[in-house]
Design a protein around this motif. Structure first.
Motif, short mmCIF file in Angstrom:
data_model
loop_
_atom_site.label_atom_id
_atom_site.label_comp_id
_atom_site.label_asym_id
_atom_site.label_seq_id
_atom_site.Cartn_x
_atom_site.Cartn_y
_atom_site.Cartn_z
N MET A 1 0.92 -1.24 0.06
CA MET A 1 -0.03 0.07 -0.02
C MET A 1 0.95 1.30 0.04
SD MET A 1 -2.87 1.38 2.66
CE MET A 1 -1.97 0.51 4.18
N GLU A 2 0.70 2.13 -0.81
CA GLU A 2 1.26 3.44 -0.94
C GLU A 2 0.50 4.65 -0.20
OE1 GLU A 2 1.50 4.27 -4.95
OE2 GLU A 2 3.00 2.94 -5.45
N LEU A 3 1.44 4.89 0.56
CA LEU A 3 0.76 6.11 1.62
C LEU A 3 0.89 7.35 1.17
CD1 LEU A 3 1.95 4.81 5.14
CD2 LEU A 3 -0.39 4.61 4.04
N LYS A 4 0.16 8.41 1.27
CA LYS A 4 0.09 9.78 0.91
C LYS A 4 -0.08 10.68 2.07
CE LYS A 4 0.20 8.44 -3.55
NZ LYS A 4 1.57 8.71 -3.99
N TRP A 5 0.37 11.85 1.85
CA TRP A 5 -0.07 12.77 3.02
C TRP A 5 -1.54 12.60 3.82
CZ3 TRP A 5 4.00 14.18 5.80
CH2 TRP A 5 5.13 14.34 5.17
N THR A 6 -2.32 12.42 2.59
CA THR A 6 -3.95 12.47 3.37
C THR A 6 -4.03 11.36 3.86
OG1 THR A 6 -4.28 11.80 1.13
CG2 THR A 6 -4.52 14.13 1.35
N ASP A 7 -3.37 10.36 4.01
CA ASP A 7 -3.81 8.99 4.68
C ASP A 7 -3.24 8.83 6.22
OD1 ASP A 7 -4.51 8.04 1.94
OD2 ASP A 7 -2.44 7.38 1.67
N SER A 8 -3.82 9.92 6.78
CA SER A 8 -3.36 10.28 8.10
C SER A 8 -3.38 8.77 9.28
CB SER A 8 -4.24 11.30 8.69
OG SER A 8 -5.07 11.38 8.99
N GLN A 9 -4.55 8.23 9.01
CA GLN A 9 -4.92 7.19 9.93
C GLN A 9 -3.80 6.13 9.74
OE1 GLN A 9 -7.09 7.02 12.47
NE2 GLN A 9 -6.58 4.90 12.85
N ASP A 10 -3.78 5.67 8.43
CA ASP A 10 -2.61 4.52 7.85
C ASP A 10 -1.51 5.05 8.18
OD1 ASP A 10 -4.90 3.12 6.92
OD2 ASP A 10 -4.89 4.21 4.92
N ILE A 11 -1.04 6.13 8.12
CA ILE A 11 0.40 6.66 8.39
C ILE A 11 0.56 6.38 10.05
CG2 ILE A 11 1.89 8.54 8.76
CD1 ILE A 11 0.64 9.54 5.89
N ALA A 12 -0.50 6.83 10.60
CA ALA A 12 -0.41 6.69 12.10
C ALA A 12 -0.06 5.27 12.59
CB ALA A 12 -1.73 7.31 12.84
N LEU A 13 -1.06 4.51 12.19
CA LEU A 13 -0.90 2.85 12.18
C LEU A 13 0.50 2.29 11.85
CD1 LEU A 13 -4.36 1.67 11.25
CD2 LEU A 13 -3.53 2.02 13.46
N GLU A 14 1.16 2.91 10.96
CA GLU A 14 2.46 2.45 10.58
C GLU A 14 3.57 2.96 11.56
OE1 GLU A 14 3.70 0.87 7.64
OE2 GLU A 14 1.91 0.13 7.34
N LEU A 15 3.25 4.31 12.17
CA LEU A 15 4.17 4.96 12.99
C LEU A 15 4.08 4.21 14.27
CD1 LEU A 15 3.77 8.57 12.43
CD2 LEU A 15 5.76 7.16 11.79
#
Length: 65
Positions: A1-15
């Motif tokens: 899955m490619e993450l973009k700046w707008t994918d805040s929830q998914d980025i948070a889970l990755e972090l």
């Protein structure tokens, strides 16, 4: 899955997965920016970020923690 700046929830889970011992309440925006662009799944232009994206990501990260 490619993450973009707008994918805040998914980025948070990755972090959360990558940095389980970090308390996001004490993360500065400069550190957050560096952490996001270093994620393997992150595929967006780092120059296209803005403070609102970082606020949304940080808020989601805090909520998930």
């Amino acid at each position: 899955m490619e993450l973009k700046w707008t994918d805040s929830q998914d980025i948070a889970l990755e972090l959360l997965e990558k940095y389980p011992d970090v308390n996001p309440e004490f993360v500065r925006f400069t550190e957050l920016f560096d952490s996001v662009v270093k994620l393997a799944a992150f595929d967006d232009d780092p120059k296209q970020f803005n403070e609102a994206y970082l606020e949304a990501i940080l808020g989601c990260w805090i909520d998930e923690k």
